[in-house]
Motif scaffolding. Structure first.
Motif, PDB file in Angstrom:
ATOM      1  N   HIS A 127       0.501  -1.273  -0.213  1.00 18.17           N
ATOM      2  CA  HIS A 127      -0.211  -0.122   0.035  1.00 18.17           C
ATOM      3  C   HIS A 127       0.999   1.688  -0.088  1.00 18.17           C
ATOM      4  O   HIS A 127       1.826   1.744   0.613  1.00 18.17           O
ATOM      5  CB  HIS A 127      -0.824   0.048   1.367  1.00 18.17           C
ATOM      6  CG  HIS A 127      -0.677   0.459   2.475  1.00 18.17           C
ATOM      7  ND1 HIS A 127      -0.025   0.923   2.994  1.00 18.17           N
ATOM      8  CD2 HIS A 127       0.205  -1.573   3.388  1.00 18.17           C
ATOM      9  CE1 HIS A 127       0.885   0.918   4.207  1.00 18.17           C
ATOM     10  NE2 HIS A 127       1.006  -0.643   4.396  1.00 18.17           N
TER      11      HIS A 127
ATOM     12  N   ASP B 262       6.642   2.037   5.341  1.00 16.61           N
ATOM     13  CA  ASP B 262       5.665   1.246   6.014  1.00 16.61           C
ATOM     14  C   ASP B 262       4.981   0.994   4.481  1.00 16.61           C
ATOM     15  O   ASP B 262       4.564   1.928   3.852  1.00 16.61           O
ATOM     16  CB  ASP B 262       5.201   1.735   6.670  1.00 16.61           C
ATOM     17  CG  ASP B 262       3.432   1.004   7.673  1.00 16.61           C
ATOM     18  OD1 ASP B 262       3.439  -0.401   6.304  1.00 16.61           O
ATOM     19  OD2 ASP B 262       3.106   1.176   7.898  1.00 16.61           O
ATOM     20  N   GLY B 263       4.791  -0.133   3.351  1.00 16.27           N
ATOM     21  CA  GLY B 263       3.871   0.086   2.756  1.00 16.27           C
ATOM     22  C   GLY B 263       4.404   0.244   1.286  1.00 16.27           C
ATOM     23  O   GLY B 263       4.495  -0.907   0.418  1.00 16.27           O
TER      24      GLY B 263
ATOM     25  N   GLU C  75      -4.716   1.176   3.507  1.00 20.77           N
ATOM     26  CA  GLU C  75      -4.564  -0.163   4.216  1.00 20.77           C
ATOM     27  C   GLU C  75      -4.236   0.009   5.698  1.00 20.77           C
ATOM     28  O   GLU C  75      -5.121  -0.974   6.852  1.00 20.77           O
ATOM     29  CB  GLU C  75      -3.125  -0.720   3.542  1.00 20.77           C
ATOM     30  CG  GLU C  75      -2.283  -2.283   4.368  1.00 20.77           C
ATOM     31  CD  GLU C  75      -1.620  -1.540   6.094  1.00 20.77           C
ATOM     32  OE1 GLU C  75      -1.812  -2.744   6.567  1.00 20.77           O
ATOM     33  OE2 GLU C  75      -2.102  -0.672   6.261  1.00 20.77           O
ATOM     34  N   GLU C  76      -4.231   1.365   6.028  1.00 21.10           N
ATOM     35  CA  GLU C  76      -3.654   2.102   7.276  1.00 21.10           C
ATOM     36  C   GLU C  76      -5.741   2.253   7.962  1.00 21.10           C
ATOM     37  O   GLU C  76      -5.204   1.480   9.388  1.00 21.10           O
ATOM     38  CB  GLU C  76      -2.971   3.454   7.397  1.00 21.10           C
ATOM     39  CG  GLU C  76      -2.167   2.625   6.920  1.00 21.10           C
ATOM     40  CD  GLU C  76      -0.800   2.365   7.561  1.00 21.10           C
ATOM     41  OE1 GLU C  76      -1.325   1.687   8.515  1.00 21.10           O
ATOM     42  OE2 GLU C  76      -0.325   2.373   6.868  1.00 21.10           O
TER      43      GLU C  76
ATOM     44  N   HIS D  97       7.413  -6.699   3.365  1.00 20.11           N
ATOM     45  CA  HIS D  97       7.055  -5.239   3.944  1.00 20.11           C
ATOM     46  C   HIS D  97       8.387  -5.119   4.814  1.00 20.11           C
ATOM     47  O   HIS D  97       9.132  -5.653   5.068  1.00 20.11           O
ATOM     48  CB  HIS D  97       5.506  -5.627   4.197  1.00 20.11           C
ATOM     49  CG  HIS D  97       4.957  -4.544   5.870  1.00 20.11           C
ATOM     50  ND1 HIS D  97       5.131  -3.758   6.547  1.00 20.11           N
ATOM     51  CD2 HIS D  97       3.645  -4.063   4.708  1.00 20.11           C
ATOM     52  CE1 HIS D  97       4.259  -2.731   6.917  1.00 20.11           C
ATOM     53  NE2 HIS D  97       3.555  -2.986   5.888  1.00 20.11           N
TER      54      HIS D  97
ATOM     55  N   HIS E 295      -1.891  -7.321   7.747  1.00 20.45           N
ATOM     56  CA  HIS E 295      -1.576  -6.792   6.460  1.00 20.45           C
ATOM     57  C   HIS E 295      -2.721  -7.471   5.218  1.00 20.45           C
ATOM     58  O   HIS E 295      -3.814  -8.366   6.338  1.00 20.45           O
ATOM     59  CB  HIS E 295      -0.531  -7.366   5.971  1.00 20.45           C
ATOM     60  CG  HIS E 295       1.373  -6.855   6.875  1.00 20.45           C
ATOM     61  ND1 HIS E 295       1.597  -5.928   7.112  1.00 20.45           N
ATOM     62  CD2 HIS E 295       1.642  -7.603   7.759  1.00 20.45           C
ATOM     63  CE1 HIS E 295       3.060  -5.266   7.731  1.00 20.45           C
ATOM     64  NE2 HIS E 295       2.742  -6.265   8.188  1.00 20.45           N
TER      65      HIS E 295
END
Ligand SMILES: [Zn+2]
Length: 412
Positions: free
Chosen positions: A85, A96-97, A130-131, A192, A360
């Motif tokens: 993401h 992150d992502g 995603e978050e 990731h 995830h």
């Protein structure tokens, strides 16, 4: 071309990550790229440009998921899907992502440069939201795609200003026409950062999570009796915040008491009326329990729930408990997990088996197809913060593992 010796371009991966990090850059060196914000749109636009440069077909679905499709020799075969993401937490980090999306892009670029054809198509994906920090819940668009969540329900989720996810998808021009609906896949790979300290502690570069921990969420509501703090003697008080304080420590002590692989956290608390001279009469807090063993998590919860009831009774504070969300632990495909370890060994990279404590998009994909993830170390184990960091050489190493895992899958 000797495919074994193929490597990604680490400098190019670094430069793509650095370019993405300028979109929503925060003064303290992090990134704020909330889902469906203007920053998210700019990152998406850049990703689409880069995908088209590689000759990929770019498809945006009705949840805003972006697919970059690279053809295979046999287009009738189910594709290998890989991605993550581009959205971030508020005041989040640069890895992150986005590492999973730029890592997958670097794999496609490497194959493109070397004119390597694969048997199966390879699709890159950027999953919307995603978050879950702007619109709850998290991983909503992979959930809709997997058929686990309803599209219209997802559209109706509101942010703190009352804007809906559907309106914001439309506003930034990413409410696509393609159905957000699963298609047959050969497998799913997600690269990731670890977001924890284990790889660094064990001096490993590559983590092969055997799956994602179960996640159990609870909401606890306590009632007390409000009164002026000065004239009210200590005896006979019904202080909801004191009851909560005792309960929070019970949650914190739970993993130590129960043993096994488990973490338990109270992360959110509201206290009313939240005045220094009124005894609190209403408290809400959350409990988050995660473990590889669903039963262990349930048994532990039962124990702490009994503690809660006893504390509430002793303090004369009525308690109400809601079981908000339960997701079972999600074991990845053993064959693909081993492939991560084998590939790391072939590349001379120290690797280890572990678990993923964080959720995830791979969790939803794991319901559909063979799934595995590749982890690289987070410096200091820090993530979802502006100082989130991973060494460039580790980013490159993880992308090389991803490259060869994908190549093996795409030629099956
Ligand atoms: Zn993530």
């Amino acid at each position: 071309m000797d495919v074994q010796s193929l490597r990604v371009n680490g400098k190019r991966l670094q430069s793509s990550l650095q370019q993405m990090a300028t979109i929503g850059a925060t003064p303290a060196g992090g990134v704020q790229r909330l889902t469906l914000s203007d920053e998210d749109k700019r990152a998406r636009d850049l990703l689409c440009t880069w995908l088209r440069e590689l000759g990929c077909e770019v498809v945006v679905d009705e949840m805003g998921n972006i697919f970059g499709k690279r053809a295979g020799r046999d287009s009738s075969l189910p594709p290998v899907l890989c991605g993550s993401h581009v959205d971030s937490q508020p005041k989040g980090g640069r890895f992150d992502g986005i590492l999973g999306v730029m890592g997958a892009l670097e794999v496609l670029r490497t194959l493109h440069d070397s004119k390597i054809e694969t048997k199966r198509p390879i699709w890159l994906v950027d999953w919307t939201n995603e978050e879950g920090s702007r619109f709850a819940p998290a991983m909503v668009a992979s959930g809709v795609w997997a058929g686990a969540l309803e599209r219209d329900w997802a559209y109706a989720r509101k942010d703190i200003q009352g804007k809906t996810q559907g309106e914001e998808l439309e506003r930034i021009g990413y409410k696509g026409k393609a159905a957000a609906r699963k298609v047959p896949l050969h497998c799913y790979w997600e690269y990731h950062i670890e977001q924890g300290p284990m790889l660094e502690r064990e001096h490993k570069v590559i983590g092969a999570p055997k799956g994602i921990l179960c996640l159990h969420w609870y909401d606890v509501y306590l009632e007390g009796e409000a009164n002026q703090v000065g004239p009210t003697p200590m005896e006979g008080r019904h202080d909801a915040l004191c009851a909560a304080a005792e309960m929070i420590l019970k949650v914190n002590e739970l993993p130590g008491r129960m043993g096994g692989n488990m973490v338990a956290t109270v992360g959110e608390l509201q206290n009313y009326p939240n005045s220094r001279n009124i005894i609190p009469d209403r408290v809400h807090f959350t409990v988050d329990i995660r473990s590889w063993d669903d039963e262990h998590a349930l048994r532990s919860w039962e124990l702490v729930r009994q503690d809660f009831v006893a504390i509430a009774e002793r303090r004369g504070c009525p308690i109400r408990i809601e079981e908000t969300w339960r997701v079972k632990h999600s074991p990845f495909d053993e064959r693909l997990v081993n492939r991560v370890l084998e590939t790391a060994t072939e590349l001379g990279l120290p690797a280890m088996r572990m678990v993923s404590g964080a959720g995830h998009d791979a969790g939803y994909m794991n319901q559909l197809t063979s799934t595995a993830m590749v982890f690289v170390p987070s410096i200091g184990g820090r993530s979802h913060v502006e100082c989130e960091n991973t060494k460039w050489e580790d980013c490159e190493a993880g992308a090389n593992v991803l490259l060869h895992c994908i190549l093996k899958s795409a030629n099956e």
